[in-house]
Write a protein that holds these residues in place. Structure first.
Motif, PDB file in Angstrom:
ATOM      1  N   GLY A  75      -7.509   3.456 -12.487  1.00 38.36           N
ATOM      2  CA  GLY A  75      -7.894   2.057 -12.617  1.00 38.36           C
ATOM      3  C   GLY A  75      -9.368   1.843 -12.331  1.00 38.36           C
ATOM      4  N   SER A  76      -9.874   2.492 -11.290  1.00 37.72           N
ATOM      5  CA  SER A  76     -11.296   2.373 -10.952  1.00 37.72           C
ATOM      6  C   SER A  76     -12.171   2.890 -12.085  1.00 37.72           C
ATOM      7  CB  SER A  76     -11.595   3.155  -9.668  1.00 37.72           C
ATOM      8  OG  SER A  76     -10.876   2.628  -8.579  1.00 37.72           O
ATOM      9  N   GLN A  82     -12.108   0.460 -15.139  1.00 41.48           N
ATOM     10  CA  GLN A  82     -12.847  -0.776 -14.871  1.00 41.48           C
ATOM     11  C   GLN A  82     -14.317  -0.654 -15.264  1.00 41.48           C
ATOM     12  OE1 GLN A  82     -12.169  -3.870 -13.493  1.00 41.48           O
ATOM     13  NE2 GLN A  82      -9.967  -3.563 -13.404  1.00 41.48           N
ATOM     14  N   PRO A 142      -2.246   7.220  -5.498  1.00 37.68           N
ATOM     15  CA  PRO A 142      -3.706   7.388  -5.484  1.00 37.68           C
ATOM     16  C   PRO A 142      -4.297   7.733  -6.846  1.00 37.68           C
ATOM     17  CG  PRO A 142      -2.730   8.431  -3.560  1.00 37.68           C
ATOM     18  CD  PRO A 142      -1.590   8.003  -4.434  1.00 37.68           C
ATOM     19  N   THR A 143      -3.613   8.569  -7.613  1.00 38.51           N
ATOM     20  CA  THR A 143      -4.150   8.957  -8.920  1.00 38.51           C
ATOM     21  C   THR A 143      -4.253   7.757  -9.849  1.00 38.51           C
ATOM     22  OG1 THR A 143      -3.227  11.182  -8.721  1.00 38.51           O
ATOM     23  CG2 THR A 143      -3.802  10.434 -10.935  1.00 38.51           C
ATOM     24  N   ARG A 157       1.541   2.554  -3.556  1.00 38.81           N
ATOM     25  CA  ARG A 157       0.432   2.879  -4.441  1.00 38.81           C
ATOM     26  C   ARG A 157       0.332   4.385  -4.659  1.00 38.81           C
ATOM     27  NH1 ARG A 157      -4.086  -1.115  -1.714  1.00 38.81           N
ATOM     28  NH2 ARG A 157      -3.266  -3.071  -2.546  1.00 38.81           N
ATOM     29  N   SER A 172       0.814  -1.215   0.000  1.00 38.40           N
ATOM     30  CA  SER A 172       0.000   0.000   0.000  1.00 38.40           C
ATOM     31  C   SER A 172       0.846   1.263   0.000  1.00 38.40           C
ATOM     32  CB  SER A 172      -0.956   0.002   1.198  1.00 38.40           C
ATOM     33  OG  SER A 172      -0.225  -0.020   2.413  1.00 38.40           O
ATOM     34  N   SER A 226      -9.933  -9.920 -10.562  1.00 32.73           N
ATOM     35  CA  SER A 226     -10.959  -9.249  -9.752  1.00 32.73           C
ATOM     36  C   SER A 226     -12.115 -10.181  -9.393  1.00 32.73           C
ATOM     37  CB  SER A 226     -11.484  -8.010 -10.490  1.00 32.73           C
ATOM     38  OG  SER A 226     -10.431  -7.119 -10.786  1.00 32.73           O
ATOM     39  N   GLN A 238      -4.571   4.638  -8.904  1.00 31.50           N
ATOM     40  CA  GLN A 238      -5.652   3.804  -8.393  1.00 31.50           C
ATOM     41  C   GLN A 238      -7.009   4.322  -8.874  1.00 31.50           C
ATOM     42  OE1 GLN A 238      -5.296   0.950  -6.423  1.00 31.50           O
ATOM     43  NE2 GLN A 238      -3.130   1.159  -6.892  1.00 31.50           N
ATOM     44  N   LYS A 239      -7.171   5.634  -8.896  1.00 36.00           N
ATOM     45  CA  LYS A 239      -8.428   6.226  -9.362  1.00 36.00           C
ATOM     46  C   LYS A 239      -8.618   5.988 -10.858  1.00 36.00           C
ATOM     47  CE  LYS A 239      -9.924  10.084  -7.512  1.00 36.00           C
ATOM     48  NZ  LYS A 239     -10.051  11.486  -7.045  1.00 36.00           N
TER      49      LYS A 239
END
Length: 273
Positions: free
Chosen positions: A30-31, A34, A24-25, A22, A19, A132, A27-28
Motif C-alpha cells: 500500500g505504501s 500510494q 506487513p507485506t 494487519r 493492528s 488519507s 501494508q508495504k
C-alpha cells in the motif's frame, strides 16, 4: 480541545484493535502504490512514472526489496514497466476501478451527472472523496474554459481550499475537522482560509445550506461550487460533487451549475450502505 483528544483516542483504540489483523507485506504494498498518486499542490506530472531508485529512497527500502515488490506488482498487472525501466499504474488498477463503479447504481447516476453538468456548463466537474487526510479525485470531466482546475484522477487535493473539500469537511464533526486540517492550512491564493476559525465558519455555513462556494482559494480567479455526497457513495467516508472554472463566464454556466447541483442534492439519500 477535549473533543479533539477524545476523537484521537477513539481512532487510536480502533487502530490498536485492528493492528493485530494487519499483514506487513500488504501494508508495504500500500505504501508503495500510494507513491503513484499525484499531489495537486506538488505540481506532479499528469501521468506519474517512478524510477526504482526514487521509490526505494522515498520509502527507505533497499533496492533489492523494492525491485522484488515492483516485479511482483508488474506480473499481476497492477504496475507496468516502461521501455526506459520506470514504473507506472497498470491495467489491473483500471479493471478494479470499473468493478468498483459498477457495484453501486448510485455511483453510475453520479458519474452520469458529471457528464451532464460539464456539457451544460463547460465547467470542470468532479467527484472527490475523503482519503488519507485529503480529497481524492474519484471521477472528473475537464471543462472547456481558459481557466480550469487541474484534476487528474486519483489526485489528492487540499480539503481547506476547495468547495469539494469543504463539502466533505461539513459532514464531519468539529474535532475531526480540526485534526484533519491542523498544520495543513497553507495559503494557495488570495482567499485561502489559513486559520481554523475562518475555515470553521465556512464549514458551519455549508452544514446549514448544504452548499459550498469558493473564489480564489485554490487558484487565483478560480471559482468552485459543491454539494456533499453522503458516506457510502464513494468509499466509507464522505464525498462531494463539485464544479469549477473561471469566476466570470460569458454565459449562464454558473447559474445552471448551481441550480443543477442543488436539485441533485435534493434527490440524494441521507445515508448509503
Amino acid at each position: 480541545m477535549g473533543g479533539v483528544a477524545e476523537g484521537r483516542a477513539k481512532r487510536d483504540q480502533r487502530a490498536a484493535r485492528s493492528s493485530g489483523f494487519r499483514v506487513p507485506t500488504v501494508q508495504k504494498l500500500g505504501s508503495l502504490l500510494q507513491l503513484f498518486i499525484p499531489e495537486a499542490v506538488d505540481g506532479c506530472a499528469p501521468c506519474k512514472v517512478c524510477k526504482l531508485q526514487d521509490i526505494a529512497r522515498h520509502l527507505g527500502w533497499d533496492d533489492g526489496t523494492t525491485h522484488r515488490f515492483l516485479v511482483s506488482l508488474t506480473e499481476i498487472g497492477m504496475l507496468e514497466r516502461t521501455s526506459d525501466d520506470r514504473f507506472r499504474i497498470g491495467v489491473l488498477a483500471m479493471q478494479l476501478a470499473s468493478v468498483y463503479v459498477a457495484a453501486s447504481e448510485l455511483r453510475g447516476v453520479i458519474l452520469e451527472k458529471i457528464e451532464e453538468l460539464s456539457a451544460a456548463t463547460r465547467l470542470t466537474t468532479e467527484v472527490g472523496a475523503l482519503q488519507s487526510g485529503a480529497m481524492v479525485v474519484i471521477a472528473s470531466r475537464q471543462g472547456s474554459m481558459p481557466l480550469t482546475s487541474r484534476c487528474m484522477l486519483g489526485e489528492k487535493v487540499p480539503l481547506h481550499a476547495t468547495a469539494g473539500g469543504k463539502a466533505i469537511l461539513s459532514q464531519l464533526g468539529d474535532a475531526e475537522v480540526e485534526e484533519l486540517c491542523r498544520g495543513k492550512l497553507v495559503g494557495l491564493a488570495s482567499n485561502t482560509r489559513t486559520t481554523l476559525s475562518s475555515l470553521m465558519w465556512d464549514i458551519g455555513h455549508a452544514r446549514e445550506s448544504g452548499f459550498v462556494s469558493t473564489l480564489s482559494e485554490y487558484a487565483e480567479g478560480l471559482r468552485s461550487i459543491a454539494i456533499p455526497l453522503p458516506a457510502g457513495c464513494f468509499g466509507t467516508g464522505p464525498a462531494a460533487l463539485a464544479c469549477s472554472g473561471p469566476a466570470i463566464l460569458s454565459g449562464p454556466g454558473w447559474e445552471i451549475a448551481e441550480e443543477e447541483l442543488r436539485a441533485f442534492a435534493a434527490t440524494l439519500p441521507r445515508g448509503v450502505a
